[in-house]
Design a protein around this motif. Sequence first.
Motif, PDB file in Angstrom:
ATOM      1  N   LEU A 141      42.907  78.251  46.094  1.00 19.98           N
ATOM      2  CA  LEU A 141      42.176  79.460  46.501  1.00 19.98           C
ATOM      3  C   LEU A 141      42.804  80.711  45.895  1.00 19.98           C
ATOM      4  O   LEU A 141      42.095  81.617  45.426  1.00 19.98           O
ATOM      5  N   ILE A 142      44.141  80.755  45.902  1.00 20.07           N
ATOM      6  CA  ILE A 142      44.824  81.912  45.301  1.00 20.07           C
ATOM      7  C   ILE A 142      44.491  82.018  43.819  1.00 20.07           C
ATOM      8  O   ILE A 142      44.233  83.108  43.291  1.00 20.07           O
ATOM      9  N   LEU A 143      44.480  80.880  43.140  1.00 15.81           N
ATOM     10  CA  LEU A 143      44.166  80.878  41.714  1.00 15.81           C
ATOM     11  C   LEU A 143      42.726  81.335  41.458  1.00 15.81           C
ATOM     12  O   LEU A 143      42.454  82.064  40.504  1.00 15.81           O
ATOM     13  N   ILE A 144      41.807  80.904  42.316  1.00 15.66           N
ATOM     14  CA  ILE A 144      40.412  81.309  42.155  1.00 15.66           C
ATOM     15  C   ILE A 144      40.277  82.823  42.303  1.00 15.66           C
ATOM     16  O   ILE A 144      39.606  83.495  41.502  1.00 15.66           O
ATOM     17  N   PHE A 145      40.913  83.384  43.324  1.00 14.80           N
ATOM     18  CA  PHE A 145      40.835  84.824  43.538  1.00 14.80           C
ATOM     19  C   PHE A 145      41.554  85.608  42.439  1.00 14.80           C
ATOM     20  O   PHE A 145      41.267  86.788  42.226  1.00 14.80           O
ATOM     21  N   SER A 146      42.494  84.961  41.756  1.00 11.83           N
ATOM     22  CA  SER A 146      43.242  85.661  40.702  1.00 11.83           C
ATOM     23  C   SER A 146      42.599  85.549  39.331  1.00 11.83           C
ATOM     24  O   SER A 146      43.128  86.092  38.353  1.00 11.83           O
ATOM     25  N   LEU A 147      41.463  84.865  39.228  1.00  9.99           N
ATOM     26  CA  LEU A 147      40.822  84.668  37.921  1.00  9.99           C
ATOM     27  C   LEU A 147      40.570  85.973  37.156  1.00  9.99           C
ATOM     28  O   LEU A 147      40.783  86.022  35.932  1.00  9.99           O
ATOM     29  N   PRO A 148      40.139  87.052  37.810  1.00 10.69           N
ATOM     30  CA  PRO A 148      39.958  88.308  37.053  1.00 10.69           C
ATOM     31  C   PRO A 148      41.247  88.820  36.414  1.00 10.69           C
ATOM     32  O   PRO A 148      41.210  89.446  35.356  1.00 10.69           O
ATOM     33  N   LEU A 149      42.382  88.562  37.046  1.00 13.52           N
ATOM     34  CA  LEU A 149      43.656  89.006  36.474  1.00 13.52           C
ATOM     35  C   LEU A 149      43.996  88.218  35.220  1.00 13.52           C
ATOM     36  O   LEU A 149      44.528  88.770  34.257  1.00 13.52           O
ATOM     37  N   TRP A 150      43.695  86.913  35.227  1.00 14.17           N
ATOM     38  CA  TRP A 150      43.950  86.090  34.047  1.00 14.17           C
ATOM     39  C   TRP A 150      43.101  86.562  32.869  1.00 14.17           C
ATOM     40  O   TRP A 150      43.572  86.593  31.737  1.00 14.17           O
ATOM     41  N   HIS A 151      41.864  86.963  33.137  1.00 20.55           N
ATOM     42  CA  HIS A 151      40.955  87.318  32.049  1.00 20.55           C
ATOM     43  C   HIS A 151      41.396  88.581  31.312  1.00 20.55           C
ATOM     44  O   HIS A 151      40.938  88.844  30.216  1.00 20.55           O
ATOM     45  N   LYS A 152      42.314  89.351  31.905  1.00 23.81           N
ATOM     46  CA  LYS A 152      42.799  90.538  31.208  1.00 23.81           C
ATOM     47  C   LYS A 152      43.487  90.158  29.904  1.00 23.81           C
ATOM     48  O   LYS A 152      43.432  90.886  28.929  1.00 23.81           O
ATOM     49  N   ASN A 153      44.141  89.004  29.916  1.00 19.19           N
ATOM     50  CA  ASN A 153      44.838  88.550  28.727  1.00 19.19           C
ATOM     51  C   ASN A 153      44.067  87.459  27.983  1.00 19.19           C
ATOM     52  O   ASN A 153      44.559  86.912  27.011  1.00 19.19           O
ATOM     53  N   HIS A 154      42.874  87.136  28.472  1.00 17.30           N
ATOM     54  CA  HIS A 154      42.129  86.018  27.892  1.00 17.30           C
ATOM     55  C   HIS A 154      41.736  86.292  26.445  1.00 17.30           C
ATOM     56  O   HIS A 154      41.852  85.433  25.586  1.00 17.30           O
ATOM     57  N   SER A 155      41.271  87.515  26.168  1.00 21.69           N
ATOM     58  CA  SER A 155      40.825  87.819  24.814  1.00 21.69           C
ATOM     59  C   SER A 155      41.956  87.770  23.821  1.00 21.69           C
ATOM     60  O   SER A 155      41.807  87.281  22.707  1.00 21.69           O
ATOM     61  N   SER A 156      43.148  88.256  24.240  1.00 22.88           N
ATOM     62  CA  SER A 156      44.291  88.201  23.322  1.00 22.88           C
ATOM     63  C   SER A 156      44.734  86.785  23.096  1.00 22.88           C
ATOM     64  O   SER A 156      45.175  86.421  22.011  1.00 22.88           O
ATOM     65  N   GLN A 157      44.600  85.938  24.122  1.00 20.74           N
ATOM     66  CA  GLN A 157      44.995  84.545  23.960  1.00 20.74           C
ATOM     67  C   GLN A 157      44.039  83.821  23.026  1.00 20.74           C
ATOM     68  O   GLN A 157      44.438  83.043  22.178  1.00 20.74           O
ATOM     69  N   GLU A 158      42.730  84.129  23.145  1.00 26.46           N
ATOM     70  CA  GLU A 158      41.764  83.447  22.302  1.00 26.46           C
ATOM     71  C   GLU A 158      41.979  83.765  20.834  1.00 26.46           C
ATOM     72  O   GLU A 158      41.697  82.951  19.965  1.00 26.46           O
ATOM     73  N   SER A 159      42.521  84.962  20.545  1.00 24.06           N
ATOM     74  CA  SER A 159      42.744  85.325  19.161  1.00 24.06           C
ATOM     75  C   SER A 159      43.768  84.443  18.496  1.00 24.06           C
ATOM     76  O   SER A 159      43.806  84.316  17.286  1.00 24.06           O
ATOM     77  N   HIS A 160      44.622  83.800  19.325  1.00 29.10           N
ATOM     78  CA  HIS A 160      45.643  82.919  18.770  1.00 29.10           C
ATOM     79  C   HIS A 160      45.097  81.532  18.491  1.00 29.10           C
ATOM     80  O   HIS A 160      45.728  80.740  17.818  1.00 29.10           O
ATOM     81  N   VAL A 161      43.938  81.204  19.049  1.00 30.80           N
ATOM     82  CA  VAL A 161      43.450  79.839  18.910  1.00 30.80           C
ATOM     83  C   VAL A 161      41.996  79.797  18.444  1.00 30.80           C
ATOM     84  O   VAL A 161      41.233  78.932  18.829  1.00 30.80           O
ATOM     85  N   GLU A 162      41.617  80.814  17.657  1.00 31.21           N
ATOM     86  CA  GLU A 162      40.244  80.848  17.203  1.00 31.21           C
ATOM     87  C   GLU A 162      39.907  79.611  16.384  1.00 31.21           C
ATOM     88  O   GLU A 162      38.827  79.062  16.486  1.00 31.21           O
ATOM     89  N   GLU A 163      40.865  79.160  15.544  1.00 30.70           N
ATOM     90  CA  GLU A 163      40.642  77.977  14.753  1.00 30.70           C
ATOM     91  C   GLU A 163      41.190  76.770  15.494  1.00 30.70           C
ATOM     92  O   GLU A 163      42.139  76.861  16.256  1.00 30.70           O
ATOM     93  N   SER A 164      40.602  75.632  15.247  1.00 35.03           N
ATOM     94  CA  SER A 164      41.054  74.407  15.898  1.00 35.03           C
ATOM     95  C   SER A 164      42.473  74.083  15.448  1.00 35.03           C
ATOM     96  O   SER A 164      42.781  74.086  14.255  1.00 35.03           O
ATOM     97  N   SER A 165      43.339  73.819  16.415  1.00 33.68           N
ATOM     98  CA  SER A 165      44.733  73.537  16.107  1.00 33.68           C
ATOM     99  C   SER A 165      44.864  72.164  15.465  1.00 33.68           C
ATOM    100  O   SER A 165      44.187  71.215  15.858  1.00 33.68           O
ATOM    101  N   PRO A 166      45.757  72.041  14.469  1.00 30.60           N
ATOM    102  CA  PRO A 166      45.976  70.736  13.842  1.00 30.60           C
ATOM    103  C   PRO A 166      46.564  69.738  14.828  1.00 30.60           C
ATOM    104  O   PRO A 166      47.103  70.118  15.879  1.00 30.60           O
ATOM    105  N   GLY A 167      46.494  68.461  14.476  1.00 31.82           N
ATOM    106  CA  GLY A 167      47.055  67.423  15.322  1.00 31.82           C
ATOM    107  C   GLY A 167      48.565  67.353  15.209  1.00 31.82           C
ATOM    108  O   GLY A 167      49.193  68.050  14.395  1.00 31.82           O
ATOM    109  N   LEU A 168      49.150  66.477  16.021  1.00 32.65           N
ATOM    110  CA  LEU A 168      50.604  66.367  16.084  1.00 32.65           C
ATOM    111  C   LEU A 168      51.193  66.013  14.725  1.00 32.65           C
ATOM    112  O   LEU A 168      52.148  66.647  14.264  1.00 32.65           O
ATOM    113  N   PHE A 169      50.649  65.000  14.060  1.00 31.91           N
ATOM    114  CA  PHE A 169      51.243  64.536  12.810  1.00 31.91           C
ATOM    115  C   PHE A 169      51.126  65.594  11.708  1.00 31.91           C
ATOM    116  O   PHE A 169      52.040  65.751  10.899  1.00 31.91           O
ATOM    117  N   THR A 170      50.027  66.330  11.695  1.00 32.82           N
ATOM    118  CA  THR A 170      49.885  67.406  10.717  1.00 32.82           C
ATOM    119  C   THR A 170      50.931  68.488  10.950  1.00 32.82           C
ATOM    120  O   THR A 170      51.567  68.976  10.002  1.00 32.82           O
TER     121      THR A 170
END
Length: 360
Positions: A141-170
């Motif tokens: 429940l705490i996590l659900i109510f805190s979702l708006p706080l997480w989204h503050k950094n969501h856009s910056s996080q997405e910029s780091h993973v716009e492209e699909s990450s390579p696999g482990l062996f790569t």
Amino acid sequence: MFEGLGVPVDYAGIISMIVAAGTVVSSLFSGRVIQCFGVAAVTTFSVLMTALALMGFSLTGEFLYLCLLAIPLGLGAGSVDSALNNYVALHYQARHMNWLHSFWGVGAAIGPMIMAGYLAQGNSWSSGYSTVAWIQLGLVLILIFSLPLWHKNHSSQESHVEESSPGLFTLLLTLPGLKQALVVFFCYCTIEATFGLWGASYLVFEKGYPADQAARLTSLYFLGITIGRFFSGFLTAHFINRQLVYLGQGVIGLGIGLLFLPFSFTTIPGFLLVGLGCAPIFPSLLHDTPVNFGEKNSQSIMGFQMASAYVGITLMPFLFGKVAIFTGYGFLLGFLGFFLALIFAMTRMMNRKVSNRKIV
């Protein structure tokens, strides 16, 4: 539990292995899952999975059902670890990572205390699982109510993973230092888990301690990890992560050295120093992941590192137990010393490779 379930006591190992396997699998795939759904959603859903699994533990009296419930318990635990560790590494300072893992120690201590309290009152073990499950549901429940706080950094996080990450062996083939990093996580968790599980047996069979006193000394080791991580958060103002990792390795070595001495008065400080030495290593290595390997691939690499850590936690204490049948528990210190030396060598090699890549 084994009496009520009507199974041998060693069947607990089966449940533990299922949980560990689920944790390793979810850690390996956490990068792609979090890339699709985001850190907040994965964290919330994973905690919900663990809560429902624990509630199932409290309601069933069949061993087979416990095995089935152990699957979502492990899958949820691995995803939470990978998601939160990378989120903190990207958006918070080193002290916050140390305090995050310090409170892991607080939670790890409270769980057995809750169970012990119910058992002391003559209640069933299911009551302990039920209480922890309700606590987890409250956390959902705490996590659900805190979702708006997480989204503050969501856009910056997405910029780091716009492209699909390579696999482990790569990544292993293209990122210098990653192979050494995975070995370091494996070896560190080998030391932490093996000493935590077999330290009391070492005291009983090699040092002649009574079982209850040996158990108290083992709790001192875990207390050292928890308190050490709390104070390591303050040390980050004066030392960088790499320095704290080396400092922790040195303190572990000092603690093992004290336990080697044939004096009883060195046992207590030895146990405490091993715990204090373990304290800064894991969170400092995790926090340096985006620095060492780049923010773009940090989530996938964080999952790989957590998977390597869980393999060490799962297999190596079991392996030592089998070896100790033939060597005796006195081999524990040599076992730990070998992996400590390996950690030191791999850490230096990893740092050198990472530094050379940055220069280039």
